[in-house]
Design a protein around this motif. Structure first.
Motif, PDB file in Angstrom:
ATOM      1  N   PRO A 241     -59.420  20.789  11.800  1.00 12.38           N
ATOM      2  CA  PRO A 241     -60.694  20.418  11.790  1.00 12.38           C
ATOM      3  C   PRO A 241     -60.143  20.551  13.178  1.00 12.38           C
ATOM      4  O   PRO A 241     -59.387  20.707  14.001  1.00 12.38           O
ATOM      5  CB  PRO A 241     -60.717  19.172  11.702  1.00 12.38           C
ATOM      6  CG  PRO A 241     -59.292  18.967  10.757  1.00 12.38           C
ATOM      7  CD  PRO A 241     -58.461  19.637  11.012  1.00 12.38           C
ATOM      8  N   THR A 242     -61.178  20.455  14.459  1.00 10.90           N
ATOM      9  CA  THR A 242     -61.752  20.848  15.749  1.00 10.90           C
ATOM     10  C   THR A 242     -62.716  19.296  16.393  1.00 10.90           C
ATOM     11  O   THR A 242     -63.447  19.355  15.593  1.00 10.90           O
ATOM     12  CB  THR A 242     -61.926  22.009  16.000  1.00 10.90           C
ATOM     13  OG1 THR A 242     -63.068  22.673  15.648  1.00 10.90           O
ATOM     14  CG2 THR A 242     -60.604  23.013  15.706  1.00 10.90           C
ATOM     15  N   GLY A 243     -62.281  19.113  17.473  1.00 11.47           N
ATOM     16  CA  GLY A 243     -63.686  18.835  18.420  1.00 11.47           C
ATOM     17  C   GLY A 243     -63.821  17.224  17.612  1.00 11.47           C
ATOM     18  O   GLY A 243     -64.435  16.593  17.617  1.00 11.47           O
ATOM     19  N   LEU A 252     -55.312  13.781  16.314  1.00 10.90           N
ATOM     20  CA  LEU A 252     -55.590  14.944  15.305  1.00 10.90           C
ATOM     21  C   LEU A 252     -54.133  16.080  15.332  1.00 10.90           C
ATOM     22  O   LEU A 252     -54.360  16.760  14.519  1.00 10.90           O
ATOM     23  CB  LEU A 252     -57.462  15.504  15.646  1.00 10.90           C
ATOM     24  CG  LEU A 252     -57.099  15.806  14.057  1.00 10.90           C
ATOM     25  CD1 LEU A 252     -57.355  14.910  12.823  1.00 10.90           C
ATOM     26  CD2 LEU A 252     -59.213  15.959  14.311  1.00 10.90           C
ATOM     27  N   PRO A 253     -54.823  16.743  16.982  1.00 14.17           N
ATOM     28  CA  PRO A 253     -53.316  18.108  16.883  1.00 14.17           C
ATOM     29  C   PRO A 253     -52.317  17.541  16.269  1.00 14.17           C
ATOM     30  O   PRO A 253     -51.648  18.921  15.767  1.00 14.17           O
ATOM     31  CB  PRO A 253     -53.442  18.595  18.397  1.00 14.17           C
ATOM     32  CG  PRO A 253     -55.052  18.102  18.297  1.00 14.17           C
ATOM     33  CD  PRO A 253     -55.341  16.108  18.213  1.00 14.17           C
ATOM     34  N   LEU A 254     -51.776  16.109  16.596  1.00 11.49           N
ATOM     35  CA  LEU A 254     -50.403  16.126  16.055  1.00 11.49           C
ATOM     36  C   LEU A 254     -50.229  16.272  14.970  1.00 11.49           C
ATOM     37  O   LEU A 254     -49.608  16.572  14.341  1.00 11.49           O
ATOM     38  CB  LEU A 254     -49.658  14.548  17.065  1.00 11.49           C
ATOM     39  CG  LEU A 254     -50.274  14.542  18.202  1.00 11.49           C
ATOM     40  CD1 LEU A 254     -49.679  13.164  19.199  1.00 11.49           C
ATOM     41  CD2 LEU A 254     -48.724  15.614  19.264  1.00 11.49           C
ATOM     42  N   PRO A 259     -44.414  17.362  11.626  1.00 11.92           N
ATOM     43  CA  PRO A 259     -43.899  16.701  10.473  1.00 11.92           C
ATOM     44  C   PRO A 259     -43.300  15.136  10.547  1.00 11.92           C
ATOM     45  O   PRO A 259     -43.667  14.817  11.324  1.00 11.92           O
ATOM     46  CB  PRO A 259     -42.526  17.375  10.189  1.00 11.92           C
ATOM     47  CG  PRO A 259     -42.257  18.576  10.696  1.00 11.92           C
ATOM     48  CD  PRO A 259     -42.943  17.789  12.270  1.00 11.92           C
ATOM     49  N   PRO A 260     -44.342  14.378   9.179  1.00 15.21           N
ATOM     50  CA  PRO A 260     -44.455  14.841   8.364  1.00 15.21           C
ATOM     51  C   PRO A 260     -45.286  14.766   7.525  1.00 15.21           C
ATOM     52  O   PRO A 260     -46.525  14.889   6.735  1.00 15.21           O
ATOM     53  CB  PRO A 260     -44.441  14.036   7.069  1.00 15.21           C
ATOM     54  CG  PRO A 260     -43.664  12.575   7.901  1.00 15.21           C
ATOM     55  CD  PRO A 260     -43.380  13.032   9.470  1.00 15.21           C
ATOM     56  N   LEU A 261     -46.744  14.059   8.643  1.00 15.15           N
ATOM     57  CA  LEU A 261     -48.232  14.142   8.977  1.00 15.15           C
ATOM     58  C   LEU A 261     -49.005  15.798   8.347  1.00 15.15           C
ATOM     59  O   LEU A 261     -49.423  15.998   7.684  1.00 15.15           O
ATOM     60  CB  LEU A 261     -48.883  13.583  10.406  1.00 15.15           C
ATOM     61  CG  LEU A 261     -47.875  12.314  10.868  1.00 15.15           C
ATOM     62  CD1 LEU A 261     -48.701  11.851  12.056  1.00 15.15           C
ATOM     63  CD2 LEU A 261     -48.589  11.292   9.452  1.00 15.15           C
ATOM     64  N   ALA A 262     -47.883  16.250   9.300  1.00 16.89           N
ATOM     65  CA  ALA A 262     -48.983  17.731   9.217  1.00 16.89           C
ATOM     66  C   ALA A 262     -48.692  18.544   7.664  1.00 16.89           C
ATOM     67  O   ALA A 262     -49.720  18.961   7.367  1.00 16.89           O
ATOM     68  CB  ALA A 262     -47.619  18.961   9.630  1.00 16.89           C
TER      69      ALA A 262
END
Length: 280
Positions: A241-243, A252-254, A259-262
């Motif tokens: 997702p972007t924006g 959101l970028p983080l 990890p571990p969110l990614a």
């Protein structure tokens, strides 16, 4: 909020179509919306249903839903830019309004969903001349695959569908699509395993709504395992997702990289299928 028109009566999983519609409309009503969806707003106003009482009115949930939907929109729009006369097959389409957001005026669209969902869709969103609605089990390719024009490029979308299916049916559907639509693609979403466990245990609920069981779940870092469904799956790609807006947009970028969110996030994935080889 509820409208003054059609009063839908849907079973537990088809009712998720109303949940997603409501949250798209919630976000789309904002002046700083991350998803422009006037059709969803108008539809919510027409439907006689206690949306807010049943589903709540979370701005965060609305934005998250819109960002997920925008991932699918981006993939479909990119496909139509490459293949202007291609066919978009939407499995488990519910009351999705993607056609009105990204249609290019030349593509063909096929929506496949359960009979009760198609009946409601036909009433509320009558199909245009390049749209077809088919009442069928989306996991039964024999029921819908022959309705698709194989002379044109094909993109299959399974948005908000696969998590409600047993894992064996998910695998079979991916394999069937890969083998019947050479050169095509499938874009799908998956909830992470922790979310699937909570949903299946009945532990995700709001003011008046409980999320249905989700037998199939996949952590984001497991997406390459989808290749094993069929040798005809030749590429797997993550769609991010972007924006985003506000604090959610900043975090959101983080969540996508740290990890571990990614790995423990909802994911949107594109599977590309091998071109046909040998004699047709």
């Amino acid at each position: 909020m509820s409208g003054g028109g059609e009063r839908p009566e849907l079973e537990q999983v088809p009712e998720t179509a109303l949940w997603t519609l409501w949250h798209r409309a919630l976000e789309a009503r904002r002046p700083d919306a991350v998803l422009h969806d006037p059709e969803a707003v108008e539809l919510v106003d027409r439907i006689d249903f206690p949306f807010a009482e049943r589903f709540g009115a979370s701005g965060v949930q609305g934005q998250l839903q819109a960002l997920r939907v925008a991932c699918f929109d981006r993939e479909v729009a990119d496909f139509l830019a490459r293949e202007p006369r291609g066919t978009v097959v939407c499995l488990g389409d519910g009351l999705e309004t993607q056609y009105w957001r990204v249609d290019n005026g030349r593509a063909h669209w096929l929506s496949v969903d359960l009979p009760e969902s198609v009946a409601l869709r036909e009433k509320l969103l009558p199909p245009g001349p390049r749209q077809r609605y088919l009442a069928a089990d989306a996991t039964d390719l024999d029921a819908w695959a022959d309705e698709v024009d194989r002379d044109q490029a094909v993109l299959i979308s399974a948005q908000g569908l696969l998590m409600y299916l047993p894992p064996a049916r998910v695998r079979s559907l991916i394999a069937g699509c890969a083998e019947r639509f050479p050169g095509g693609s499938l874009v799908l979403d998956a909830v992470p395993r922790w979310f699937g466990r909570l949903a299946s245990a009945g532990r995700i609920r709001g003011r008046g709504y409980q999320v249905p069981p989700m037998p199939w779940a996949m952590d984001a870092d497991e997406r390459d395992k989808l290749r094993t469904a069929s040798p005809a799956v030749v590429a797997v790609r993550d769609v991010r997702p972007t924006g985003g807006r506000g604090l959610l947009g900043a975090l959101l970028p983080l969540a996508m990289t740290v990890p571990p969110l990614a790995s423990r996030r909802l994911s949107v994935t594109v599977l590309d299928f091998a071109e046909r080889t040998g004699q047709a």
